[in-house]
Design a protein around this motif. Structure first.
Motif, PDB file in Angstrom:
ATOM      1  N   GLU A 222      15.465  16.790   9.585  1.00 13.07           N
ATOM      2  CA  GLU A 222      14.686  16.201   8.480  1.00 13.07           C
ATOM      3  C   GLU A 222      14.625  14.680   8.587  1.00 13.07           C
ATOM      4  OE1 GLU A 222      16.643  17.848   5.049  1.00 13.07           O
ATOM      5  OE2 GLU A 222      15.712  19.817   5.341  1.00 13.07           O
ATOM      6  N   MET A 223      15.735  14.051   8.960  1.00  9.99           N
ATOM      7  CA  MET A 223      15.745  12.608   9.153  1.00  9.99           C
ATOM      8  C   MET A 223      14.836  12.228  10.321  1.00  9.99           C
ATOM      9  SD  MET A 223      16.692   9.593   8.279  1.00  9.99           S
ATOM     10  CE  MET A 223      18.092   9.773   7.181  1.00  9.99           C
ATOM     11  N   ALA A 224      14.913  12.999  11.392  1.00 11.84           N
ATOM     12  CA  ALA A 224      14.058  12.741  12.557  1.00 11.84           C
ATOM     13  C   ALA A 224      12.585  12.876  12.205  1.00 11.84           C
ATOM     14  CB  ALA A 224      14.427  13.688  13.699  1.00 11.84           C
ATOM     15  N   ILE A 225      12.250  13.844  11.360  1.00 11.68           N
ATOM     16  CA  ILE A 225      10.860  14.023  10.921  1.00 11.68           C
ATOM     17  C   ILE A 225      10.399  12.794  10.147  1.00 11.68           C
ATOM     18  CG2 ILE A 225       9.392  15.333   9.317  1.00 11.68           C
ATOM     19  CD1 ILE A 225      10.911  17.877  10.289  1.00 11.68           C
ATOM     20  N   ASN A 226      11.247  12.285   9.253  1.00 10.59           N
ATOM     21  CA  ASN A 226      10.890  11.073   8.503  1.00 10.59           C
ATOM     22  C   ASN A 226      10.645   9.894   9.437  1.00 10.59           C
ATOM     23  OD1 ASN A 226      10.937  12.213   5.929  1.00 10.59           O
ATOM     24  ND2 ASN A 226      13.121  11.864   5.700  1.00 10.59           N
ATOM     25  N   LEU A 227      11.525   9.724  10.414  1.00 11.13           N
ATOM     26  CA  LEU A 227      11.353   8.644  11.386  1.00 11.13           C
ATOM     27  C   LEU A 227      10.092   8.859  12.230  1.00 11.13           C
ATOM     28  CD1 LEU A 227      15.022   8.218  12.644  1.00 11.13           C
ATOM     29  CD2 LEU A 227      13.658   6.476  11.485  1.00 11.13           C
ATOM     30  N   ALA A 228       9.881  10.088  12.655  1.00  7.57           N
ATOM     31  CA  ALA A 228       8.715  10.398  13.493  1.00  7.57           C
ATOM     32  C   ALA A 228       7.411  10.121  12.750  1.00  7.57           C
ATOM     33  CB  ALA A 228       8.771  11.852  13.956  1.00  7.57           C
ATOM     34  N   ARG A 229       7.382  10.418  11.460  1.00  7.70           N
ATOM     35  CA  ARG A 229       6.170  10.126  10.664  1.00  7.70           C
ATOM     36  C   ARG A 229       5.911   8.633  10.604  1.00  7.70           C
ATOM     37  NH1 ARG A 229       7.123  14.120   5.925  1.00  7.70           N
ATOM     38  NH2 ARG A 229       8.212  12.326   5.129  1.00  7.70           N
ATOM     39  N   GLN A 230       6.953   7.841  10.405  1.00  7.02           N
ATOM     40  CA  GLN A 230       6.802   6.387  10.318  1.00  7.02           C
ATOM     41  C   GLN A 230       6.417   5.773  11.655  1.00  7.02           C
ATOM     42  OE1 GLN A 230      10.214   4.490   8.520  1.00  7.02           O
ATOM     43  NE2 GLN A 230      10.426   6.130   7.031  1.00  7.02           N
ATOM     44  N   CYS A 231       6.887   6.356  12.737  1.00  9.39           N
ATOM     45  CA  CYS A 231       6.719   5.752  14.062  1.00  9.39           C
ATOM     46  C   CYS A 231       5.686   6.466  14.927  1.00  9.39           C
ATOM     47  CB  CYS A 231       8.055   5.748  14.796  1.00  9.39           C
ATOM     48  SG  CYS A 231       9.329   4.800  13.947  1.00  9.39           S
ATOM     49  N   ASN A 232       5.067   7.518  14.387  1.00  9.04           N
ATOM     50  CA  ASN A 232       4.111   8.308  15.151  1.00  9.04           C
ATOM     51  C   ASN A 232       4.763   8.839  16.436  1.00  9.04           C
ATOM     52  OD1 ASN A 232       1.626   9.529  15.496  1.00  9.04           O
ATOM     53  ND2 ASN A 232       0.800   7.816  16.664  1.00  9.04           N
ATOM     54  N   ALA A 233       5.950   9.396  16.272  1.00  4.61           N
ATOM     55  CA  ALA A 233       6.739   9.884  17.403  1.00  4.61           C
ATOM     56  C   ALA A 233       6.726  11.409  17.457  1.00  4.61           C
ATOM     57  CB  ALA A 233       8.178   9.388  17.272  1.00  4.61           C
ATOM     58  N   THR A 234       7.130  11.930  18.607  1.00  2.00           N
ATOM     59  CA  THR A 234       7.316  13.370  18.766  1.00  2.00           C
ATOM     60  C   THR A 234       8.809  13.673  18.720  1.00  2.00           C
ATOM     61  OG1 THR A 234       7.429  13.241  21.177  1.00  2.00           O
ATOM     62  CG2 THR A 234       5.245  13.611  20.190  1.00  2.00           C
TER      63      THR A 234
ATOM     64  N   THR B 121       0.800  -1.220   0.000  1.00  6.77           N
ATOM     65  CA  THR B 121       0.000   0.000   0.000  1.00  6.77           C
ATOM     66  C   THR B 121       0.827   1.262   0.000  1.00  6.77           C
ATOM     67  OG1 THR B 121      -0.092   0.033   2.407  1.00  6.77           O
ATOM     68  CG2 THR B 121      -1.856  -1.154   1.265  1.00  6.77           C
ATOM     69  N   GLY B 122       2.132   1.152   0.214  1.00 14.59           N
ATOM     70  CA  GLY B 122       2.986   2.331   0.250  1.00 14.59           C
ATOM     71  C   GLY B 122       3.054   2.959   1.637  1.00 14.59           C
ATOM     72  N   VAL B 123       2.320   2.420   2.598  1.00 11.99           N
ATOM     73  CA  VAL B 123       2.359   2.927   3.960  1.00 11.99           C
ATOM     74  C   VAL B 123       3.495   2.245   4.699  1.00 11.99           C
ATOM     75  CG1 VAL B 123       1.104   3.112   6.133  1.00 11.99           C
ATOM     76  CG2 VAL B 123      -0.119   3.351   3.971  1.00 11.99           C
ATOM     77  N   GLN B 124       4.380   3.044   5.267  1.00  6.43           N
ATOM     78  CA  GLN B 124       5.492   2.489   6.005  1.00  6.43           C
ATOM     79  C   GLN B 124       5.143   2.436   7.478  1.00  6.43           C
ATOM     80  OE1 GLN B 124       8.766   5.008   5.028  1.00  6.43           O
ATOM     81  NE2 GLN B 124       9.045   4.099   3.027  1.00  6.43           N
ATOM     82  N   THR B 125       5.589   1.408   8.135  1.00  6.50           N
ATOM     83  CA  THR B 125       5.390   1.313   9.576  1.00  6.50           C
ATOM     84  C   THR B 125       6.741   1.272  10.256  1.00  6.50           C
ATOM     85  OG1 THR B 125       5.305  -1.092   9.469  1.00  6.50           O
ATOM     86  CG2 THR B 125       3.207   0.085   9.339  1.00  6.50           C
ATOM     87  N   CYS B 126       6.725   1.562  11.520  1.00  7.27           N
ATOM     88  CA  CYS B 126       7.954   1.621  12.288  1.00  7.27           C
ATOM     89  C   CYS B 126       8.299   0.241  12.823  1.00  7.27           C
ATOM     90  CB  CYS B 126       7.782   2.612  13.433  1.00  7.27           C
ATOM     91  SG  CYS B 126       9.303   2.972  14.274  1.00  7.27           S
TER      92      CYS B 126
END
Length: 148
Positions: free
Chosen positions: A29-41, A2-7
């Protein structure tokens, strides 16, 4: 797919040292990418290293100008995070930069990882000047991702 990445890792809170440099924003920017995948702050940390006996210690105009500069790039980091749907908190501390990063990361806030932009100094310069990313990597008990 589906193109959705999960952590794949349990990442909920990411600490990102920010000093206003391009490298620190690459780390963000790298942290933002990781945060999006992992639902992190993300928490951005800026450590103001002041010499103990600075002749500028009492000069308000210099301190005020520096505080405005720090606020400017912290606001930029907050805006970039918000544009990507990520909660961004900021922490400004005084003292030794590397020590403050590790102390905050391993303290009561329980960060999952540190994402730090490297200045890319040569090994020779690193030997003489030290390196925040090198210090953090070797003293942190949580994962550290260095972004060049």
């Amino acid at each position: 797919m589906t193109g959705v990445q999960t952590c794949a890792l349990p990442i909920s809170k990411i600490l990102v040292p920010i000093d206003g440099s391009k490298n620190s924003f690459r780390g963000l920017e790298m942290a933002i990418n990781l945060a999006r995948q992992c639902n992190a702050t993300i928490t951005g940390i800026y450590s103001l290293q002041t010499p103990p006996h600075s002749e500028f210690k009492g000069v308000g105009s210099i301190r005020d100008a520096h505080n405005k500069e720090v606020k400017k790039f912290m606001d930029e980091a907050k805006t970039l995070s918000a544009q990507n749907g990520i909660v961004f908190n900021e922490k400004i501390v005084k003292g030794e930069i590397g020590y403050n990063i590790v102390k905050l990361a391993q303290g009561k806030n329980k960060f999952s990882m540190i994402v730090i932009g490297s200045r890319g100094r040569s090994p020779t310069k690193e030997m003489f000047f030290g390196s925040v990313s090198n210090y953090v990597t070797h003293t942190s008990k949580i994962p550290v991702l260095i972004v060049k």
